[in-house]
Design an enzyme around this catalytic site. Sequence first.
Site, PDB file in Angstrom:
ATOM      1  N   LEU A 164       0.819  -1.210   0.000  1.00  0.00           N
ATOM      2  CA  LEU A 164       0.000   0.000   0.000  1.00  0.00           C
ATOM      3  C   LEU A 164       0.862   1.272   0.000  1.00  0.00           C
ATOM      4  O   LEU A 164       0.511   2.263  -0.629  1.00  0.00           O
ATOM      5  CB  LEU A 164      -0.911  -0.024   1.237  1.00  0.00           C
ATOM      6  CG  LEU A 164      -2.327   0.474   1.018  1.00  0.00           C
ATOM      7  CD1 LEU A 164      -2.996  -0.220  -0.152  1.00  0.00           C
ATOM      8  CD2 LEU A 164      -3.145   0.288   2.295  1.00  0.00           C
ATOM      9  N   CYS A 165       2.015   1.229   0.682  1.00  0.00           N
ATOM     10  CA  CYS A 165       2.829   2.442   0.772  1.00  0.00           C
ATOM     11  C   CYS A 165       3.411   2.798  -0.597  1.00  0.00           C
ATOM     12  O   CYS A 165       3.594   3.968  -0.912  1.00  0.00           O
ATOM     13  CB  CYS A 165       3.913   2.308   1.833  1.00  0.00           C
ATOM     14  SG  CYS A 165       5.168   1.111   1.418  1.00  0.00           S
ATOM     15  N   THR A 166       3.680   1.789  -1.420  1.00  0.00           N
ATOM     16  CA  THR A 166       4.155   2.078  -2.780  1.00  0.00           C
ATOM     17  C   THR A 166       3.071   2.817  -3.554  1.00  0.00           C
ATOM     18  O   THR A 166       3.334   3.824  -4.204  1.00  0.00           O
ATOM     19  CB  THR A 166       4.517   0.766  -3.512  1.00  0.00           C
ATOM     20  OG1 THR A 166       5.588   0.145  -2.821  1.00  0.00           O
ATOM     21  CG2 THR A 166       4.940   1.036  -4.954  1.00  0.00           C
TER      22      THR A 166
END
Lengths: 582, 427
Positions: B208-210
């Site tokens: 998700l952080c990407t």
Amino acid sequence: MVERPTTPPPLQGPTAKEKKYDRQLRLWAASGQQALEDAKVLLLNTGPGVVGVETLKNLILPGVGDYTIVDDVDVAEKDLGVNFFLEESSLGKSRAEETCKFLQELNLEVKGHAIQKSVEAFVEKPTILDNYTLIILIGPTKASGLLENISQHAWKSSIPLFYVHCAGFFSHFSVQLPAQFPIIDTHPDPASTQDLRLLNPWPELLIFMREKVGNLPWLSDHEHGHVPYLLLLLHFLVVWKATRNGKPPASYSEKKEFAALVAAGARTNNAEGGEENFDEATANVLKSLNPPSISSGLRDVFEADDCKILKNDSANFWIMAHAIEKFHTANKGLLPLPGALPDMKAQSSDYIKIQNIYKAKARSDLAEVTAIVRQLEKDLDRRTPIEDKEIEAFCKGAQFVKLIKGRPLRVAKSTESLDWSDRAEVLSMELENQKMVGLDSLLPIYFAFLALDRHNDEISRLEQSRREPNPLKDIPGARDVSGAVFPSPKFAESAHFYTPAVNSEKDPKPWPRFDTPEARETFDNVVKELDRANGAELHNIAALTGGMVAQEVIKVITKQYVPVDNTCVFDGIASKTAVFNI
Amino acid sequence: MTTLANGPKPSRERWRYLDNFLNKPGPTSDPDWLPGEQTINGLETSKVLVIGAGGLGCEILKNLALSGFKDIHVIDMDTIDVSNLNRQFLFREADVGKSKAECAAAFVEKRIQGVKITPFNGKIQDKAEEYYMQFKMVVCGLDSIEARRWINATLVGMVDMENPESLKPLIDGGTEGFKGQARVILPTMNACIECQLDMHAPRAAVPLCTLATIPRQPAHCIEWAHIIAWEEHRKDEVLDTDDPEHITWLYQKALARAQEFNIPGVTYSMTQGVVKNIIPAIASTNAIIAASCCNEAFKIATSCNPWLQNYMMYSGDEGVYTYTFETEQKEDCPVCGNLAKNLTVNPNMTLQEFIDSLGERAEAQLKKPTLRTEEKSLYSQFPASLREQTAPNLTKKLSELVENGEEIGVSDPAFAIAFKYKLVFSS
Ligand SMILES: [Zn+2]
């Protein structure tokens, strides 16, 4: 709910055709689809005639341009129990016309034609075959002469020919491609296509590496954890080479050592106990640090005479191959950079920067190759220049191009033995190797189908001699001394005596070595099973084989992926296939 | 015996080709097998269930009808879309929007005299055990792994050792591009779909952080629009991936994001592909795999030749390659095994992280799990009161909740049964 204007339609929304063909365009793209729509496929149908019709179904659905069915049979009751593209009302009508009609319903954009003629009558003037892009011939043909005729003409005109058998639980098809059939777009596995050229970096890449990694120890944790692995490997290569006379790690153990050096650079005093980008770097050491090499497929291309000696009318493929070969020599074994970059942990801007560095390099390599191509065109006095996008596609896929060397079909005759001297060794080895790993080779299935062809040829020869009133003009061996015609042999008996022989002068040992009990037993069982079938097709096997043949036809027409080279058999009892280069 | 069939019974002459195999033994058929009338009767009275009337299903229905089966049922909950027409050959442009099961059944019934095809336009989960009990075997042509696991677990659960009729062979096919596989499952007797689950690992999800902070690929921008932007701007609407307006909205959001990060390559077609998880599909591959499944069904129903043990993988990308082999039944299979399956876990991971990982681990693939140990509930998705009560556990470390080597039960609304796992702490 918030009022919101409806989204305007996208500028490049899909057309109706793109919507319908969406699932296949993702496999062969618009270029493949165009090739398919330009193709005219000819089906020469015989026997129960299901496998050919099922093949056509799988070509009509994706939108082949045009199909023609040649078949002289009228629909009988037994056809309705095995062929889906007929119905009650078809009984007694032309099978060519009825199957053509029901297939046509599958896709109105495709043109269908039915010709109610026997295959013999249709190819009386073989030049008629030149009207088609590709021919599917269903075996066994009535006589070997017919098969030979079609095969020779297709060979002369460079029309791909598929020869298919389907009986009971077994099937076979052989593909006769032109003597040279090159494929540029082979769709290799994306994981195998990475050429990052880390052992031969160019200035722009090294400058960016120094900019990002020059002060590695002083980077913040966030920056350190986001250095793209590709730059990490480049950096540690510099470190490694400094102490190793400028040589990169070469052997497996050196690479292991190098991977450890990279891994030791990771910061571990964090919550995760390591860094993802360093993990990616170590995982890619073995794959990414290989000196430039070329695939065996490309080597075949470089070594072909057509590549070495260009002519004014050489195919585009050879002009481009020659240019790439020149590039390869001039750049010390490097191929043009494909330019694709795998995903890796990185800041967006760094990743895009590297991507652009790779793309720029790919473009400059392409320019170099294009310049060579243009010079060759001038030297050879060629009028139509090769399109830029064609050269680009070749440069991108150079490592994975394939050259298939088509061979004429083997035609089994009742009057002479097949000469296997050029393949005897390879095929004997196939039988031996399979035995060694405890498996039955499927090669005997192919031989049983050859035996079937030979048997049919013999029957046809005997029938002809029965029609011949003058014994003086008789075919040798068709009558006994009293002038009486021999009874027609049964397939199971005649197959038993059919063992292909080799030219004994070239290979003193008889072949194939059906003296191995395993091969003999498989052969006998296949013959018994074919005898049980007595010419019948099972719908499932016909449908399955029709699927396989259609896949191969699509690959040949689109010149994408890699087609079978050149003979494939299917065993529906064991549920196995095998491919032989016959 | 063909009173079920439509129309008058056609003469046996129609089945002349088929009868060559039903009336005569072959060199590899079982020596104890009795060819002839009994075999033909057995085939004609075998009630077969086909799950899926899509690319594989259309082929399967045609093939079974032309293999001599007379009583076929078909389940599918989908309606016909225009993108189906390049392979689902029982449907025409005028059929777009209609029920696949009903259309396919009507077409084959009309084309082939003497066969009865009963459609059910709905979900397999709508039917109970008694329904599945009526069939001799089940042939599956599905694109959803969840539905496969559901029917597999159901058929394994139905096996009653006292009653041989309760064992329903499951023949399963699947395709992707030029590749596919066919397998024969005899529930509890050999490897089931759950035993083979790790052979069909899902694609790794992008963190998700990407998506949120460092997109690099066009697909990252599309996933961002799909997961984050939709939730932010249109959370009250259910995303319908078949609605062109929805796809267009996502495409434009993705395109804007890609432009912001200078990422090239976002297209409408790619947006559709990522959001709908589109798998390339062609008629020829479906023909191969469906026919392979039906060939096995025919051999099982008639004993006219030995059947597949138990897995065939087909690949047509480069030449033709098949690999036929026997997969092993697993002692610790959560569906057909007796032992709990070992899951190696980091004891420091939180329960929430563990739950997230269950969705991605090849051997679990559970999206909405409810977990309990023998004594207590660790986390319950339903009802809301129990979810609130167990929610505080989500931030606790696994080591605070379970012992090393402790067995847990995991249930998921997508499946009828509970999976047993043994949590082994990594050192
Ligand atoms: Zn199992």
